[in-house]
Design a protein around this motif. Structure first.
Motif, PDB file in Angstrom:
ATOM      1  N   LYS A 175     -14.821  20.908   0.274  1.00  0.00           N
ATOM      2  CA  LYS A 175     -13.906  21.555   1.203  1.00  0.00           C
ATOM      3  C   LYS A 175     -12.491  21.248   0.706  1.00  0.00           C
ATOM      4  CE  LYS A 175     -12.129  21.231   5.899  1.00  0.00           C
ATOM      5  NZ  LYS A 175     -12.229  20.577   7.212  1.00  0.00           N
ATOM      6  N   VAL A 176     -11.632  22.233   0.711  1.00  0.00           N
ATOM      7  CA  VAL A 176     -10.250  22.025   0.273  1.00  0.00           C
ATOM      8  C   VAL A 176      -9.296  22.345   1.435  1.00  0.00           C
ATOM      9  CG1 VAL A 176     -10.771  22.523  -2.131  1.00  0.00           C
ATOM     10  CG2 VAL A 176     -10.058  24.387  -0.627  1.00  0.00           C
ATOM     11  N   LEU A 177      -8.057  21.917   1.295  1.00  0.00           N
ATOM     12  CA  LEU A 177      -7.045  22.208   2.316  1.00  0.00           C
ATOM     13  C   LEU A 177      -5.738  22.594   1.628  1.00  0.00           C
ATOM     14  CD1 LEU A 177      -7.605  19.387   4.990  1.00  0.00           C
ATOM     15  CD2 LEU A 177      -8.031  21.838   5.265  1.00  0.00           C
ATOM     16  N   PRO A 178      -4.853  23.249   2.381  1.00  0.00           N
ATOM     17  CA  PRO A 178      -3.556  23.613   1.793  1.00  0.00           C
ATOM     18  C   PRO A 178      -2.744  22.363   1.467  1.00  0.00           C
ATOM     19  CG  PRO A 178      -3.884  24.668   3.949  1.00  0.00           C
ATOM     20  CD  PRO A 178      -4.987  23.703   3.767  1.00  0.00           C
ATOM     21  N   ASN A 179      -1.894  22.464   0.448  1.00  0.00           N
ATOM     22  CA  ASN A 179      -0.921  21.411   0.196  1.00  0.00           C
ATOM     23  C   ASN A 179       0.009  21.279   1.387  1.00  0.00           C
ATOM     24  OD1 ASN A 179      -1.608  20.532  -2.389  1.00  0.00           O
ATOM     25  ND2 ASN A 179      -0.523  22.259  -3.336  1.00  0.00           N
ATOM     26  N   ALA A 180       0.542  20.075   1.548  1.00  0.00           N
ATOM     27  CA  ALA A 180       1.540  19.888   2.592  1.00  0.00           C
ATOM     28  C   ALA A 180       2.781  20.683   2.216  1.00  0.00           C
ATOM     29  CB  ALA A 180       1.877  18.422   2.730  1.00  0.00           C
ATOM     30  N   VAL A 181       3.429  21.270   3.217  1.00  0.00           N
ATOM     31  CA  VAL A 181       4.668  21.998   2.960  1.00  0.00           C
ATOM     32  C   VAL A 181       5.741  21.014   2.488  1.00  0.00           C
ATOM     33  CG1 VAL A 181       6.449  23.439   4.019  1.00  0.00           C
ATOM     34  CG2 VAL A 181       4.051  23.725   4.670  1.00  0.00           C
ATOM     35  N   ALA A 182       5.765  19.856   3.105  1.00  0.00           N
ATOM     36  CA  ALA A 182       6.731  18.825   2.706  1.00  0.00           C
ATOM     37  C   ALA A 182       6.154  17.458   3.048  1.00  0.00           C
ATOM     38  CB  ALA A 182       8.053  19.027   3.441  1.00  0.00           C
ATOM     39  N   GLU A 183       6.664  16.401   2.395  1.00  0.00           N
ATOM     40  CA  GLU A 183       6.224  15.061   2.744  1.00  0.00           C
ATOM     41  C   GLU A 183       7.400  14.106   2.777  1.00  0.00           C
ATOM     42  OE1 GLU A 183       3.885  14.004  -1.162  1.00  0.00           O
ATOM     43  OE2 GLU A 183       4.547  12.137  -0.214  1.00  0.00           O
ATOM     44  N   ARG A 184       7.253  13.059   3.534  1.00  0.00           N
ATOM     45  CA  ARG A 184       8.301  12.042   3.645  1.00  0.00           C
ATOM     46  C   ARG A 184       7.641  10.691   3.898  1.00  0.00           C
ATOM     47  NH1 ARG A 184      12.816  13.454   7.790  1.00  0.00           N
ATOM     48  NH2 ARG A 184      13.232  14.961   6.140  1.00  0.00           N
ATOM     49  N   THR A 185       8.200   9.652   3.279  1.00  0.00           N
ATOM     50  CA  THR A 185       7.677   8.307   3.488  1.00  0.00           C
ATOM     51  C   THR A 185       8.769   7.416   4.054  1.00  0.00           C
ATOM     52  OG1 THR A 185       6.056   8.521   1.725  1.00  0.00           O
ATOM     53  CG2 THR A 185       6.715   6.289   2.318  1.00  0.00           C
ATOM     54  N   LEU A 186       8.409   6.726   5.115  1.00  0.00           N
ATOM     55  CA  LEU A 186       9.301   5.687   5.639  1.00  0.00           C
ATOM     56  C   LEU A 186       8.858   4.361   5.029  1.00  0.00           C
ATOM     57  CD1 LEU A 186       9.541   6.528   9.453  1.00  0.00           C
ATOM     58  CD2 LEU A 186      11.069   7.218   7.583  1.00  0.00           C
ATOM     59  N   ALA A 187       9.799   3.596   4.506  1.00  0.00           N
ATOM     60  CA  ALA A 187       9.465   2.308   3.896  1.00  0.00           C
ATOM     61  C   ALA A 187      10.177   1.200   4.664  1.00  0.00           C
ATOM     62  CB  ALA A 187       9.869   2.305   2.428  1.00  0.00           C
ATOM     63  N   LEU A 188       9.397   0.416   5.408  1.00  0.00           N
ATOM     64  CA  LEU A 188       9.957  -0.727   6.128  1.00  0.00           C
ATOM     65  C   LEU A 188      10.126  -1.864   5.123  1.00  0.00           C
ATOM     66  CD1 LEU A 188       8.409   1.061   8.253  1.00  0.00           C
ATOM     67  CD2 LEU A 188       8.202  -0.995   9.618  1.00  0.00           C
ATOM     68  N   GLN A 189      11.312  -2.468   5.113  1.00  0.00           N
ATOM     69  CA  GLN A 189      11.646  -3.444   4.076  1.00  0.00           C
ATOM     70  C   GLN A 189      11.394  -4.870   4.545  1.00  0.00           C
ATOM     71  OE1 GLN A 189      13.239  -2.118   1.004  1.00  0.00           O
ATOM     72  NE2 GLN A 189      12.233  -0.401   2.026  1.00  0.00           N
ATOM     73  N   GLY A 190      10.825  -5.663   3.629  1.00  0.00           N
ATOM     74  CA  GLY A 190      10.846  -7.110   3.800  1.00  0.00           C
ATOM     75  C   GLY A 190       9.883  -7.716   4.796  1.00  0.00           C
ATOM     76  N   LEU A 191       8.866  -6.977   5.215  1.00  0.00           N
ATOM     77  CA  LEU A 191       7.894  -7.569   6.146  1.00  0.00           C
ATOM     78  C   LEU A 191       6.849  -8.361   5.366  1.00  0.00           C
ATOM     79  CD1 LEU A 191       7.264  -4.529   8.539  1.00  0.00           C
ATOM     80  CD2 LEU A 191       8.956  -6.365   8.752  1.00  0.00           C
ATOM     81  N   ASP A 192       6.355  -9.466   5.966  1.00  0.00           N
ATOM     82  CA  ASP A 192       5.235 -10.159   5.304  1.00  0.00           C
ATOM     83  C   ASP A 192       3.951  -9.367   5.570  1.00  0.00           C
ATOM     84  OD1 ASP A 192       4.180 -10.809   7.797  1.00  0.00           O
ATOM     85  OD2 ASP A 192       5.019 -12.836   7.802  1.00  0.00           O
ATOM     86  N   ASP A 193       2.850  -9.823   4.979  1.00  0.00           N
ATOM     87  CA  ASP A 193       1.606  -9.048   5.072  1.00  0.00           C
ATOM     88  C   ASP A 193       1.195  -8.785   6.518  1.00  0.00           C
ATOM     89  OD1 ASP A 193       1.741  -9.441   2.381  1.00  0.00           O
ATOM     90  OD2 ASP A 193      -0.289 -10.218   2.133  1.00  0.00           O
ATOM     91  N   PHE A 194       1.319  -9.831   7.334  1.00  0.00           N
ATOM     92  CA  PHE A 194       0.859  -9.699   8.729  1.00  0.00           C
ATOM     93  C   PHE A 194       1.751  -8.726   9.512  1.00  0.00           C
ATOM     94  CE2 PHE A 194      -1.141 -13.551   7.309  1.00  0.00           C
ATOM     95  CZ  PHE A 194      -2.388 -13.511   7.919  1.00  0.00           C
TER      96      PHE A 194
END
Lengths: 398, 482
Positions: A175-194
């Motif tokens: 099964k296939v799907l359309p590509n996303a029209v657009a994408e964006r990533t939020l990157a939270l800085q400096g958090l430890d693993d937990f």
């Protein structure tokens, strides 16, 4: 000396299996050779001459490929119609130092899924049809070309991830799907693993539909180009631009994190293809690499427990997928410690890359409870009664 | 009519002894039902054309009780038919004279809700809607939504790999099932999956999902739950031809929009439901589409206007956007009451469940019309247009001699057409007894044999739902060869 068989049609695959009368290794391009237990193969059947699109219907959202079609070719065919394989299959052949291309049959047989697995589903969810040759040379099919199908048992699911131990794929339908029209990533800085894991869970407990979530500790993040030098908790969104604006703003407010960087379009896509293809672990190439699936909230605990092994880790699937690289020459590649840590958290671990001698003696795939092993052997007997297809690749007697 | 196998006289003769033994296993006094009046509700499911009285009905409350019942039946050679709420349209819960029915209606506990991992763990007798009810206060939901969701159980959903109207976006049961505790036909207990994704060995969880109660009894399930969208609203279109409606769906999907649901109704279905539900559907169109999208108010408005722009090219004769939740409910009201409406205009109906490649819709509808005409039946079509799952409802009267058999034959021809068009016999209802004898249309003898051998790997004595899914003749030939 290893003999190679390279059939050009499904019928030739069936004939070859029927006549072979001895154990035979199954591979597509051969790029995933290093995945699985070490087995002595005197004869290998490659499906790399079964190539091409068998049928592609973009509006009906399915595509059928001959099994040896390379992943790159498959993606190119879909890209022409602005579509994609929604499980975002990784190309891990570089982990094994191979130049051989990943094939769609290999991706299905290894059941490999990328970061989108979190929201979209896995290889097993999108593999809706297979044609295969079983261990006595019978050419058969499972599933079909439609996404809703409950006719008989689901042979696609049991074959996805079976590492070619149940049959030789000659054709796979996704099964296939359309590509996303657009994408964006939020990157939270400096958090430890937990804290990073908690932020990912918090993001998923909203109506804003992140499509992927990964956490890269600082030492891993610094290997990505164009990313700042602190840990990155990455939350990815897809959709129409107006919708992205709204959703990412809403998530920012919801998470109340102060230090967030935004990556758009290609910058975002580049980060995620690095996560998908495990690029942070590309070198040095002598380390053991483990892939551990567990409950997302258990991820950081598990990594903390394994700290004594002296490796490094990053997280995909909101914390539920741990990629762990361990120094070479550890006793059994750290297998005992990893297996016992998983006893507590639940889940499964696969030694994705390890030295041949280690893979000959430790369980590469998650050891199975006795009753489940009995069922697994029973199924192996159903598909491959003479035990000739990739014997031992997954488990000793499978 | 589909034949049922002859009962084993030795088991029938031992009925009293078997019931006595079962009473020693089940703690609750009302956990073993053997009185004819009390057994009656278990004699059939939603495929009411078939009825059979089982030896007894057993209603365990714990995994240990299920395991003990299964171990007993395995050693005693007693057949077992597992049952959720009995809403199967394919006869999935139809008993046998020499079988016990094992019902999960007393296993209804929610065991754990884990929002951080987005899972819920429960006993399998919880209803489909009961799952969402357990988490909706925290604005979460369980995605698969079969029409029978008020009554049907998670046990049955797993057994049949149930879908629903919203699976275009969210997938079917197998895409939302994370783990199970499963009692095998031998009475052994295994755990597959959990709160983590994917399997460590072979994907047995994927195999048992949709295995129609033939490989084991699920006693606990871990499901994926999701946060509810901020909102959802549909748009309703009427078209002058089903071809236009189909082409409009194709164009929407080609544009990159995957709505949550795209539902199609043909003229007879529109008329029947409008008469019953008064949803304000247009009566002068050949096809109706309900397209639903989700998101914030602005996101929904933007998405619906994109869809309206695309639809323009196909000259819809009617168009109505829901602006409020009341208007949304009104649009869905007709579709949701469609089966009930058909029940009002016809004494009986068979609800078929084929899947076709979506582009074949006009051909399929033409073919279905001419098949039904040749049998002299009226038909109404309801279609999950996004995923190709087609539900033709064949209207008949069971009180007319021979009509049930002819309606079955008519349905069989329709399903053969679905297979011939590149689809399959069943998209979400399962094979059960209803479509058992049609399996040879879709699978070769070798393929059916392989599937039966898979069953053997789980159920060496072939005791669980032995009369389902595979043509009987071939099953008994296999028995003889053993």
């Amino acid at each position: 000396m290893t003999d190679f068989l390279r059939p050009e049609t499904p019928e030739e695959v069936a004939e070859a299996i029927k006549d072979i009368g001895r154990p035979i290794g199954i591979e597509g391009g051969g790029g995933l050779k290093g995945l699985g237990r070490t087995v002595d193969e005197q004869c290998i059947l490659k499906t790399d001459r079964l190539t091409g699109v068998v049928e592609y219907s973009p509006t009906e959202l399915f595509v059928s490929f001959a099994a040896g079609t390379t992943l790159a070719d498959a993606k190119a065919v879909l890209a022409e119609k602005n579509q994609r394989l929604p499980f975002d299959p990784p190309d891990l052949t570089h982990l094994y130092g191979s130049n051989a291309p990943a094939t769609v049959g290999g991706v299905a047989a290894a059941g490999l899924s990328g970061p989108s697995r979190l929201a979209s589903g896995a290889a097993r969810d999108f593999l809706i049809g297979i044609k295969f040759v079983d261990g006595i040379g019978q050419y058969m099919h499972g599933g079909g070309r439609v996404m809703k199908n409950v006719t008989g048992y689901d042979l696609c699911k049991i074959s996805a991830g079976a590492m070619g131990t149940l049959g030789v794929f000659t054709e796979v339908t996704f099964k296939v799907l359309p590509n996303a029209v657009a994408e964006r990533t939020l990157a939270l800085q400096g958090l430890d693993d937990f804290a990073g894991q908690a932020a990912m869970s918090a993001a998923l407990k909203t109506p804003f539909e992140p499509v992927a979530a990964a956490h890269l500790p600082a030492n891993i993040a610094e290997r990505f180009e164009g990313i700042s030098n602190s840990s990155q908790t990455l939350i990815r969104f897809e959709g129409f631009p107006d919708s992205l604006d709204y959703r990412t703003e809403a998530i920012r407010k919801h998470l109340q994190a102060e230090n967030i960087i935004t990556y758009d379009g290609e910058a975002s896509a580049a980060i995620w293809s690095g996560v998908r293809d495990i690029l942070p672990f590309q070198s040095p190439d002598d380390r053991a690499i483990w892939r551990i699936s567990t409950a997302p909230t258990a991820g950081p605990d598990l990594v903390a427990k394994l700290q004594g092994l002296g490796g490094e880790a990053f997280y995909d699937w909101a914390g539920g997928m741990i990629w762990l690289a361990l120094p070479p020459h550890l006793e059994a590649a750290g297998s005992a410690e990893i297996r016992s840590a998983i006893e507590f958290t639940g889940g499964h671990a696969t030694l994705m890359r390890g030295p041949e001698p280690v893979r000959a003696v430790v369980d590469v795939f998650q050891p199975l409870a006795p009753t489940i092993m009995k069922l697994t052997k029973g199924l192996k007997d159903v598909f491959d009664p003479n035990g000739i297809l990739n014997p031992g690749r997954m488990y000793a007697d499978i | 009519m589909v034949m049922l196998p002859d009962p084993d006289p030795a088991i029938l003769a031992a009925r009293e002894e078997i019931i006595r033994d079962l009473r020693t296993i089940i703690a609750a006094v009302d956990g073993v039902i053997d009185h004819p009046d009390e057994i009656k509700p278990y004699e059939t499911d939603a495929l009411t054309a078939y009825k059979e009285t089982p030896l007894a009905v057993v209603l365990p409350e714990t995994t240990d009780e299920v395991a003990a019942v299964m171990a007993y039946c395995h050693s005693r050679g007693v057949k077992v038919v597992a049952r959720g709420a009995g809403t199967s349209l394919a006869g999935g819960a139809l008993p046998l004279k020499d079988a016990i029915v094992l019902g999960v209606s007393k296993m209804t506990q929610i065991l754990e809700v884990d929002y951080d991992n987005r899972t819920i763990t429960l006993q399998p007798g919880v209803t489909n809607l009961g799952v969402t009810d357990a988490v909706s206060g925290d604005r979460f939901f369980y995605a698969p939504d079969p029409s029978s969701q008020l009554a049907c159980t998670i046990a049955g959903n797993i057994g049949m790999n149930s879908g629903g109207a919203h699976c275009l976006k969210y997938g079917v049961t197998s895409n939302n099932l994370m783990g199970v505790e499963l009692v095998l036909p031998t009475g052994e207990i295994v755990r597959l999956g959990g709160k983590h994704l994917d399997a460590g060995g072979l994907d047995l969880l994927g195999l048992i999902t949709g295995s129609e109660g033939m490989l084991g009894v699920v006693t606990e399930a871990t499901l994926r739950i999701l946060h509810s969208p901020e909102g959802a609203r549909p748009i309703l279109f009427g078209f002058k031809s089903s071809r236009d409606a189909g082409a409009c769906v194709d164009a929407i999907i080609a544009s990159g929009i995957i709505p949550v649901a795209i539902e199609f109704m043909d003229r007879p279905a529109i008329h029947a439901t409008e008469k019953f539900a008064h949803a304000g559907y247009p009566l002068d169109v050949e096809a109706l589409l309900i397209i639903e999208v989700e998101g914030s108010r602005d996101e929904i408005d933007a998405m619906l206007s994109r869809i309206q722009n695309i639809a323009k090219d196909f000259s819809p004769a009617y168009e109505r956007v829901a602006k409020t939740s009341a208007e949304s409910i009104a649009i869905w009201k007709g579709r949701k009451s469609a089966f009930g409406a058909i029940g009002r205009i016809s004494p009986d109906y068979f609800c078929m469940d084929g899947t076709i490649p979506t582009g074949k819709l006009p051909e399929a509808l033409d073919g279905i019309a001419s098949i039904c005409q040749s049998y002299g039946f009226e038909v109404a079509n309801i279609f999950h247009a996004g995923d190709g799952n087609l539900h033709p409802l064949i209207l008949y009267n069971a009180n007319e001699p021979g009509e049930t058999e002819r309606a079955e034959a008519c349905g069989g021809d329709i399903l053969k057409l679905c297979v011939a068009l590149g689809g399959c016999l069943t998209g979400e209802h399962g094979v059960g007894v209803e479509k058992r004898d049609l399996m040879t249309e879709q699978f070769t003898a070798d393929e059916l044999d392989l599937q039966r051998r898979i069953k053997r790997a789980f159920d060496p004595k072939y005791l669980m739902n032995p009369h389902k899914v595979f043509p009987l003749e071939a099953t008994s030939m296999m028995e003889a060869a053993e």
